[in-house]
Design an enzyme around this catalytic site. Structure first.
Site, PDB file in Angstrom:
ATOM      1  CB  THR A  12      -3.153   4.702 -51.443  1.00  0.00           C
ATOM      2  OG1 THR A  12      -2.906   3.841 -52.531  1.00  0.00           O
ATOM      3  CG2 THR A  12      -4.587   4.498 -50.901  1.00  0.00           C
ATOM      4  CB  VAL A  13      -0.801   6.816 -47.505  1.00  0.00           C
ATOM      5  CG1 VAL A  13      -0.628   7.288 -46.076  1.00  0.00           C
ATOM      6  CG2 VAL A  13      -0.956   5.562 -47.126  1.00  0.00           C
ATOM      7  CE  LYS A 106       5.125  -2.028 -44.343  1.00  0.00           C
ATOM      8  NZ  LYS A 106       4.532  -1.308 -45.491  1.00  0.00           N
ATOM      9  CD  GLU A 130       1.568   5.749 -33.793  1.00  0.00           C
ATOM     10  OE1 GLU A 130       1.959   6.331 -32.932  1.00  0.00           O
ATOM     11  OE2 GLU A 130       1.598   4.780 -34.083  1.00  0.00           O
ATOM     12  N   GLY A 135      -0.539   0.742 -39.581  1.00  0.00           N
ATOM     13  CA  GLY A 135      -1.055   1.845 -40.464  1.00  0.00           C
ATOM     14  C   GLY A 135      -1.911   2.620 -39.312  1.00  0.00           C
ATOM     15  CD  GLU A 191       2.870  -4.422 -52.908  1.00  0.00           C
ATOM     16  OE1 GLU A 191       4.188  -4.549 -53.761  1.00  0.00           O
ATOM     17  OE2 GLU A 191       3.147  -4.045 -51.711  1.00  0.00           O
ATOM     18  CG  ASP A 202       4.190  -5.804 -44.003  1.00  0.00           C
ATOM     19  OD1 ASP A 202       4.471  -4.601 -44.662  1.00  0.00           O
ATOM     20  OD2 ASP A 202       3.229  -5.922 -43.229  1.00  0.00           O
ATOM     21  CE  LYS A 206       3.197  -3.480 -41.228  1.00  0.00           C
ATOM     22  NZ  LYS A 206       2.242  -4.033 -41.839  1.00  0.00           N
TER      23      LYS A 206
HETATM   24  N1  HSE Z   1       0.853  -4.616 -46.813  1.00  0.00           N
HETATM   25  C1  HSE Z   1       0.610  -4.459 -45.509  1.00  0.00           C
HETATM   26  C2  HSE Z   1      -0.504  -5.394 -45.012  1.00  0.00           C
HETATM   27  C3  HSE Z   1      -0.178  -3.157 -45.180  1.00  0.00           C
HETATM   28  O1  HSE Z   1      -1.094  -6.233 -45.769  1.00  0.00           O
HETATM   29  O2  HSE Z   1      -0.847  -5.409 -43.794  1.00  0.00           O
HETATM   30  C4  HSE Z   1       1.170  -2.090 -44.918  1.00  0.00           C
HETATM   31  O3  HSE Z   1       2.262  -2.520 -44.099  1.00  0.00           O
END
Ligand code: HSE
Length: 428
Positions: A12-13, A106, A130, A135, A191, A202, A206
């Protein structure tokens, strides 16, 4: 001569990068003083290559990473595969082969960043990321550059769009956790295995990266306490609203007298706090500092174009430095010895929800437990009981992590009390 890029992954990115290079080509070329060309793209296998070619993606696809890292013409390798392996091996190979690297990974940077950043530094190469935090929000470069004159004291962040989407549905529309997760999966936010998003992992990755940019300290992922949103009940949401709060999953990195602490946890935010109105899949990073005071950086934490915008900004920065002959500067130059906070110095208000026998004297027992740990009540709410059990909610003034553990242990030791949940409360 154009600067050549090798892309690792075309998900995607990555597929948003050509869009920016094409639609914003003049500005990008002017900023970098050179053009960029996507020279090669690594994909998993021939099936993926044939599928992408058939879909009209006109790139030189390869299935062996050596075709990129050993190509002397490629200057910058852009890793957008995610997760730890093979990304870690591929980035290491690229740096060892003298390539500059851009990544949005990350998971990898939070868990193996020290080694990779060290390797890039030893080799005089750039390693920029970055897009790894929030994001599309340009928060890392802002902390590294614009806040260089300021001293950051605390960073609070809504750092995970998936869980924030779910919490927004649970708070605004009264959805259950299960309904919110099902819809998040149907919409492609979560997911099929949502663990990293909903359990705060996640966001904890960060928080590790933010600790480096905000405080110059590399806190280990294992030292970030993380609790997700899966235990939040509709009752917690309703009580929070009644008491004037909104519950969100919040990352909290702060410096105390003894060092830094990083936590990710469901947090009661006062309704008027700027983070309380960050809804849906949006992210925000709220910075407290001695110079600016309070500032908030808000935007999309994921998504093709927002994330690719951050990735391309890194590519441009490296390209310009290649042209100017000063490439290889660290992304973040702020570094101090890492010192973890003493739990006795990490203080917040807390919410406790518990059931007690529905008979007289229970508030007194609770007061004795909290008073015994020198903890002061801020709000107390008792729901009407059923003759057997009654629910009591207590919001405290600030207490330390040490006091928190002691109070919880004492509550759990009462066989007729049931501690349902306890969450951090901001501002008490
Ligand atoms: N899965 C992450 C979120 C996005 O839902 O914010 C990528 O870090």
């Amino acid at each position: 001569m154009a600067i050549k890029i090798g892309l690792l992954g075309f998900g995607t990115v990555a597929s948003g990068i050509p869009f920016l290079l094409k639609e914003n080509g003049d500005k990008i070329t002017a900023a970098a003083k050179d053009e960029f060309v996507i020279a090669k793209v690594l994909v998993k296998d021939d099936d993926e290559k044939n599928r992408l070619l058939a879909a009209g993606h006109d790139y030189h696809f390869v299935t062996n990473v050596d075709d990129i890292v050993k190509d002397p013409e490629i200057d910058i390798v852009v890793e957008l595969m995610g997760r730890i392996e093979p990304a870690k091996t591929f980035i290491t190979k690229a740096l060892e082969a003298g390539k500059h690297v851009v990544s949005a990974n990350k998971d990898l940077i939070a868990t193996h960043g020290k080694d990779i950043i060290g390797l890039a530094k030893d080799k005089g190469l750039a390693f920029y990321y970055e897009a790894a935090v929030a994001g599309g929000i340009p928060v890392l470069r802002t902390l590294a550059n614009s806040l260089t004159s300021d001293k950051v004291t605390r960073i609070l962040g809504v750092l995970n769009g998936t869980s924030n989407f779910m919490m927004t549905k649970m708070v605004d529309e009264g959805w259950t956790y299960e309904d919110a997760l099902k819809t998040a999966q149907e919409l492609g936010y979560a997911e099929s295995d949502p663990t990293n998003d909903v359990e705060g992992i996640d966001a904890a990755y960060k928080a590790v990266i933010l600790s480096q940019f905000g405080f110059g300290m590399t806190i280990d992922f294992e030292d970030v306490s993380h609790q997700g949103i899966s235990t939040i009940t509709p009752d917690d949401v309703a009580v929070a609203q009644e008491l004037g709060y909104v519950i969100k999953l919040v990352g909290d990195v702060r410096e105390t007298d003894s060092g830094i602490s990083a936590q990710v946890s469901p947090t009661f935010l006062p309704k008027e706090h700027p983070l309380a109105s960050v809804n849906g899949v949006m992210n925000a990073v709220f910075v407290e500092s001695i110079g600016i005071g309070e500032s908030m950086y808000y935007g999309p934490g994921a998504g093709q174009k927002p994330t690719a915008t951050s990735v391309v900004a890194d590519i441009i920065r490296i390209g310009r430095r290649i042209v100017d002959g000063n490439v290889g500067k660290s992304f973040n130059e702020f570094s101090r010895p890492t010192q973890l906070a003493n739990p006795a110095d990490v203080k917040s208000g807390y919410y406790f929800s518990l059931t007690v026998p529905d008979k007289k004297g229970q508030i007194l027992r609770l007061a004795e437990i909290f008073n015994g740990e020198d903890v002061s009540f801020s709000q107390v709410l008792q729901q009407r009981g059923d003759g057997q059990k009654a629910q009591i909610v207590i919001v405290t003034h600030a207490l330390s992590l040490t006091q928190l553990e002691n109070v919880k242990a004492k509550l759990k030791a009462q066989s007729d009390f049931t501690l349902l949940n306890s969450f951090k409360v901001l501002g008490d």
